[in-house]
Every structure is written in structure tokens, then in C-alpha cells.
Design an enzyme around this catalytic site. Structure first.
Site, PDB file in Angstrom:
ATOM      1  N   ARG A  79      21.770 -38.179  59.008  1.00  0.00           N
ATOM      2  CA  ARG A  79      22.651 -37.375  58.130  1.00  0.00           C
ATOM      3  C   ARG A  79      22.811 -37.959  56.737  1.00  0.00           C
ATOM      4  O   ARG A  79      23.787 -37.701  56.048  1.00  0.00           O
ATOM      5  CB  ARG A  79      24.031 -37.179  58.745  1.00  0.00           C
ATOM      6  CG  ARG A  79      24.001 -36.402  60.031  1.00  0.00           C
ATOM      7  CD  ARG A  79      25.260 -35.588  60.213  1.00  0.00           C
ATOM      8  NE  ARG A  79      25.196 -34.877  61.470  1.00  0.00           N
ATOM      9  CZ  ARG A  79      25.710 -35.361  62.605  1.00  0.00           C
ATOM     10  NH1 ARG A  79      26.312 -36.517  62.613  1.00  0.00           N
ATOM     11  NH2 ARG A  79      25.611 -34.659  63.712  1.00  0.00           N
ATOM     12  N   LYS A 114      17.723 -31.189  44.391  1.00  0.00           N
ATOM     13  CA  LYS A 114      17.063 -30.210  45.277  1.00  0.00           C
ATOM     14  C   LYS A 114      16.018 -30.937  46.103  1.00  0.00           C
ATOM     15  O   LYS A 114      15.200 -31.689  45.562  1.00  0.00           O
ATOM     16  CB  LYS A 114      16.391 -29.108  44.448  1.00  0.00           C
ATOM     17  CG  LYS A 114      17.374 -28.063  43.972  1.00  0.00           C
ATOM     18  CD  LYS A 114      16.665 -26.847  43.437  1.00  0.00           C
ATOM     19  CE  LYS A 114      17.673 -25.820  42.970  1.00  0.00           C
ATOM     20  NZ  LYS A 114      17.032 -24.689  42.281  1.00  0.00           N
ATOM     21  N   GLU A 171       7.564 -27.405  32.329  1.00  0.00           N
ATOM     22  CA  GLU A 171       9.010 -27.552  32.539  1.00  0.00           C
ATOM     23  C   GLU A 171       9.692 -27.973  31.230  1.00  0.00           C
ATOM     24  O   GLU A 171      10.818 -27.562  30.951  1.00  0.00           O
ATOM     25  CB  GLU A 171       9.303 -28.559  33.660  1.00  0.00           C
ATOM     26  CG  GLU A 171       8.741 -28.182  35.028  1.00  0.00           C
ATOM     27  CD  GLU A 171       9.403 -26.959  35.694  1.00  0.00           C
ATOM     28  OE1 GLU A 171      10.426 -26.457  35.189  1.00  0.00           O
ATOM     29  OE2 GLU A 171       8.853 -26.501  36.725  1.00  0.00           O
ATOM     30  N   GLU A 184      23.966 -24.123  42.442  1.00  0.00           N
ATOM     31  CA  GLU A 184      23.323 -22.904  41.938  1.00  0.00           C
ATOM     32  C   GLU A 184      24.085 -21.622  42.260  1.00  0.00           C
ATOM     33  O   GLU A 184      23.527 -20.648  42.765  1.00  0.00           O
ATOM     34  CB  GLU A 184      21.871 -22.819  42.456  1.00  0.00           C
ATOM     35  CG  GLU A 184      21.016 -21.960  41.541  1.00  0.00           C
ATOM     36  CD  GLU A 184      19.535 -22.139  41.792  1.00  0.00           C
ATOM     37  OE1 GLU A 184      19.059 -23.286  41.816  1.00  0.00           O
ATOM     38  OE2 GLU A 184      18.866 -21.112  41.960  1.00  0.00           O
ATOM     39  N   ARG A 190      22.933 -22.709  36.944  1.00  0.00           N
ATOM     40  CA  ARG A 190      21.746 -23.478  37.353  1.00  0.00           C
ATOM     41  C   ARG A 190      20.535 -22.560  37.493  1.00  0.00           C
ATOM     42  O   ARG A 190      19.392 -23.002  37.352  1.00  0.00           O
ATOM     43  CB  ARG A 190      22.007 -24.245  38.657  1.00  0.00           C
ATOM     44  CG  ARG A 190      20.837 -25.142  39.032  1.00  0.00           C
ATOM     45  CD  ARG A 190      21.158 -26.192  40.063  1.00  0.00           C
ATOM     46  NE  ARG A 190      19.979 -27.011  40.307  1.00  0.00           N
ATOM     47  CZ  ARG A 190      19.980 -28.167  40.941  1.00  0.00           C
ATOM     48  NH1 ARG A 190      21.099 -28.658  41.394  1.00  0.00           N
ATOM     49  NH2 ARG A 190      18.846 -28.843  41.113  1.00  0.00           N
ATOM     50  N   ASN A 208      15.504 -21.701  36.461  1.00  0.00           N
ATOM     51  CA  ASN A 208      14.407 -20.994  37.136  1.00  0.00           C
ATOM     52  C   ASN A 208      13.698 -20.023  36.196  1.00  0.00           C
ATOM     53  O   ASN A 208      12.951 -19.156  36.661  1.00  0.00           O
ATOM     54  CB  ASN A 208      14.938 -20.227  38.346  1.00  0.00           C
ATOM     55  CG  ASN A 208      15.585 -21.154  39.345  1.00  0.00           C
ATOM     56  OD1 ASN A 208      15.101 -22.268  39.545  1.00  0.00           O
ATOM     57  ND2 ASN A 208      16.685 -20.735  39.929  1.00  0.00           N
ATOM     58  N   HIS A 249      10.256 -18.935  37.001  1.00  0.00           N
ATOM     59  CA  HIS A 249       9.912 -19.410  38.340  1.00  0.00           C
ATOM     60  C   HIS A 249       9.790 -18.307  39.391  1.00  0.00           C
ATOM     61  O   HIS A 249       9.093 -18.488  40.385  1.00  0.00           O
ATOM     62  CB  HIS A 249      10.909 -20.479  38.807  1.00  0.00           C
ATOM     63  CG  HIS A 249      10.681 -21.814  38.155  1.00  0.00           C
ATOM     64  ND1 HIS A 249      10.706 -22.000  36.782  1.00  0.00           N
ATOM     65  CD2 HIS A 249      10.406 -23.036  38.675  1.00  0.00           C
ATOM     66  CE1 HIS A 249      10.469 -23.273  36.508  1.00  0.00           C
ATOM     67  NE2 HIS A 249      10.284 -23.929  37.637  1.00  0.00           N
ATOM     68  N   HIS A 285       6.521 -18.615  41.501  1.00  0.00           N
ATOM     69  CA  HIS A 285       6.444 -18.825  42.960  1.00  0.00           C
ATOM     70  C   HIS A 285       5.583 -17.751  43.622  1.00  0.00           C
ATOM     71  O   HIS A 285       4.848 -18.029  44.571  1.00  0.00           O
ATOM     72  CB  HIS A 285       7.845 -18.847  43.578  1.00  0.00           C
ATOM     73  CG  HIS A 285       8.598 -20.109  43.244  1.00  0.00           C
ATOM     74  ND1 HIS A 285       9.962 -20.211  43.327  1.00  0.00           N
ATOM     75  CD2 HIS A 285       8.174 -21.322  42.818  1.00  0.00           C
ATOM     76  CE1 HIS A 285      10.340 -21.437  42.965  1.00  0.00           C
ATOM     77  NE2 HIS A 285       9.262 -22.122  42.650  1.00  0.00           N
ATOM     78  N   HIS A 297       1.776 -25.751  40.161  1.00  0.00           N
ATOM     79  CA  HIS A 297       3.128 -25.263  39.865  1.00  0.00           C
ATOM     80  C   HIS A 297       3.305 -25.098  38.345  1.00  0.00           C
ATOM     81  O   HIS A 297       3.788 -24.069  37.877  1.00  0.00           O
ATOM     82  CB  HIS A 297       4.163 -26.244  40.422  1.00  0.00           C
ATOM     83  CG  HIS A 297       5.571 -25.820  40.170  1.00  0.00           C
ATOM     84  ND1 HIS A 297       6.112 -24.676  40.710  1.00  0.00           N
ATOM     85  CD2 HIS A 297       6.563 -26.384  39.401  1.00  0.00           C
ATOM     86  CE1 HIS A 297       7.369 -24.541  40.306  1.00  0.00           C
ATOM     87  NE2 HIS A 297       7.660 -25.567  39.509  1.00  0.00           N
TER      88      HIS A 297
END
Ligand code: GLY
Length: 363
Positions: free
Chosen positions: A122, A144, A186, A239, A243, A247, A250, A254, A267
Site C-alpha cells: 500500500r 500519475k 510536452e 484532475e 489539470r 492534456n 492528448h 492517445h 507518444h
């Protein structure tokens, strides 16, 4: 020159160190002064080949025992199967809750290692040592973590902040040019959504010998990007709101990565095309841009996919399975103008196809 950026999220506070040849000093500042019984290391195969002796020396100074696992290059390592192998490595070696996991590599190793740190017992203390430009400016910051599923990218994961991030630009010396250009996408994203000056700073990539650019300029550029991301993540760690601006491009990217089975487009290449498509869609839905700041960077990208092999219907279908979708309509991060991102719902599939079509002319 060593820059330190503080990231203060709701769940955790940490520092990101940026500089050249800073690994030993930054580890010194991060790890306890007395020797730790064990350190666990996940390291990208290529980084291991090029840099292991110096990394080993820096880490050995802090521990009696170093346990190491290599991560093969490529998106296939970001799988449930490989995550399970990492769990075997950690648990069979009796990792303890306070034992740091040091994750060294690019976005794939970082996302996988972050998820392993989040899930073993955990939660283990996580130290990110990003070794690609993309990982330095984006994926190592903000927590992330995750792996892919057949249904799509990053569909299994969690938010899990590291204890520290050490971005030592010495690792970029051995990074192939194509990987630098991946990171550039990016960087241009931050320029588009937040800081116009970055477009000018990023012109270093237009020079033939950009890999030998002044390290100070590069460190400043990486620091600027991390600060923007830290600022956004501090306001919206999970997010729920702004946030999403990170993206930009993106949702299109994706879908492109999925359509090319994660192997013929990287990417960063997908994000650049995705930003072109998002900018087109912004225009098609009412924005006007006096200048096309992305234009001068187009020639840096070469693609191994062709327009003929991509179907607009399939791409749009893939966008419908993006994990960020909450309703039945497609939401996009678009630009009202440069540095003014907005989230818009676009229902008209014809507009989305037009936006795709114009961007895919690059191929
Ligand atoms: N790469 C986008 C984010 O971390 O939110």
C-alpha cells in the site's frame, strides 16, 4: 547550476531537483544520512547499459544492499504482466514499507515504477530519477502512475506522489535525437497552454546541434516546465478541473497511439499531431490565431505511420474510449487563444474529422 522546485500537493510535498551532474548531491539531500539496509532500484535497460557504474556508485554510498531490476524498453513493459513481475521482485525480496524504491528511466519505467511503489504494501517511498526529456518535464512530476490495458493506455493506475524527483541532465547525453523531440512536444504543450516565452526558448531545438545546447538554457527550460506543472497540480492534484489543461492534444494523441498499436508512433509524435488537431478544432469552433507558433517545429518530426493506414472513424471511436471521458460526448482541451485553454464539448463529428484530416496531412 542546481535548481530546486517545491511541489506542494494536498497529499504530499516534495522537491524536484534539476541540474547537470547533481545525482550524488540530490541523493545526499534526499536519503537519510545513515546507511539504509536496502535500496530497491527499477532501471530502464538502456540507461543501465550507458550509466550504471556512475549510478551504482552514487547509490552504494547510501546502502548496504542494492536490489535491482531492469525494465525492457518500450510500452510493452507498461503492462499488468510486467507490473506483476515487479511485485515478485519487491515482495520475494521482502521489501519493507519504509524501503525506498528508486525508479530510473523514461515515462514507461516511471509510470510502471510509480504504480509498483503505490501498490506494494500500500505504498513505498518513491524516488524518481527521470532520464528522458519527456519524463523530466512531464511524467515524473504530479503523481500519475499506471500501466496499460488492452482497452487503452494508462487505464489501470493511481495518483501517487514521489518523495523526490532528480532530473540530472547528464542522462540526456546518451538520449537519441528522436527522444529529445518526444520531450519537445510536452514542452510546446506548456508553451501553448501557459507561457508564450517557452516557444522562443524551445527554438534551441531548431539548431542542428541542439543536443549540445548550453546546459544552463536547458536547465532553465526544464525548470520552467516543471514549475508550470507543479503550479497546476498543486491546485488540482486529482484532475477535477484545471489539470485537464495538461492534456492539450492528448485526446487525439492517445487515439493515434492506440490506432498504431503503440509501436509506429511515439507518444511525443502523437502529442505534436494531437496539438495540431486540437488547434484546428479550436479554430473550427470559433477561435482565431493570428500566428501559428507550432508551425516552425513541424519539420523536426518524422513519422512512421501514413495517413492511408488510419481511418477517421476508427480514430474517433478510440477517442470515445479515452479514460477522461465522463459523458457520452467528447470533451477536448482547446485554445480560446494561445495560453487560454478551455475544455469544450464537441458533438459535431464532422468537425472532429476535419480537425483530424488537416493534422494528418503532416504524415
Ligand atoms: N501528463 C498530464 C498530467 O500529468 O496530468
Amino acid at each position: 547550476m542546481n535548481r530546486k522546485i517545491h511541489v506542494r500537493t494536498q497529499s504530499h510535498q516534495y522537491s524536484a531537483h534539476v541540474g547537470q551532474n547533481i545525482l550524488s548531491d540530490a541523493l545526499e539531500a534526499t536519503l537519510p544520512s545513515q546507511s539504509i539496509d536496502e535500496l530497491f532500484v527499477l532501471i530502464d535497460d538502456n540507461v543501465f547499459e550507458h550509466h550504471w557504474p556512475e549510478i551504482d556508485m552514487a547509490l552504494q554510498a547510501h546502502t548496504n544492499q542494492l536490489l535491482r531490476m531492469k525494465v525492457p524498453e518500450g510500452e510493452k513493459s507498461k503492462s499488468v504482466e510486467f507490473w506483476s513481475e515487479v511485485m515478485d521482485f519487491l515482495l520475494n525480496n521482502k521489501v519493507r514499507r519504509n524501503t525506498p524504491l528508486i525508479v530510473i528511466g523514461g515515462g514507461v519505467t516511471g509510470d510502471l515504477g510509480g504504480f509498483a511503489a503505490a501498490t506494494a504494501l500500500r505504498g513505498l517511498p518513491l524516488i524518481h530519477i527521470p532520464t528522458t526529456l519527456l519524463a523530466m518535464v512531464d511524467s515524473s512530476i504530479g503523481g500519475k502512475t499506471g500501466v496499460n490495458h488492452d482497452a487503452g493506455k494508462n487505464l489501470i493506475g493511481s495518483f501517487y506522489q514521489p518523495e523526490t524527483v532528480i532530473a540530472d541532465t547528464r542522462f540526456l547525453d546518451t538520449l537519441p535525437e528522436r527522444e529529445w523531440i518526444n520531450g519537445l512536444s510536452e514542452i510546446l504543450k506548456y508553451a501553448a497552454i501557459s507561457d508564450q516565452n517557452i516557444f522562443r526558448q524551445a527554438e534551441i531545438f531548431l539548431k542542428k546541434d541542439f543536443k549540445s545546447a548550453d546546459p544552463v538554457v536547458l536547465i532553465e527550460l526544464i525548470t520552467t516546465c516543471i514549475k508550470i506543472k507543479a503550479d497546476i497540480v498543486e491546485q488540482d492534484e486529482f484532475e477535477g478541473g484545471i489539470r485537464a489543461y495538461l492534456n492539450f492534444g492528448h485526446t487525439f494523441a492517445h487515439a493515434l497511439e492506440k490506432a498504431s498499436r503503440y509501436n509506429t508512433i511515439s507518444h511525443g509524435e502523437a502529442v505534436f499531431l494531437g496539438m495540431l488537431a486540437a488547434k484546428n478544432l479550436s479554430e473550427l469552433t470559433g477561435s482565431n490565431f493570428a500566428e501559428d507558433y507550432l508551425d516552425k517545429f513541424r519539420s523536426l518530426y518524422t513519422y512512421r505511420v501514413s495517413k492511408e493506414n488510419l481511418s477517421l472513424d476508427e480514430l474517433t471511436q478510440h477517442m470515445h474510449s479515452d479514460k477522461k471521458r465522463t459523458g457520452k460526448d467528447l470533451n477536448f482541451v482547446l485554445l480560446k487563444e494561445w495560453q487560454h485553454p478551455v475544455v469544450k464539448t464537441v458533438k459535431d463529428i464532422q468537425l472532429i474529422h476535419q480537425a483530424w484530416s488537416a493534422a494528418l496531412n503532416e504524415l
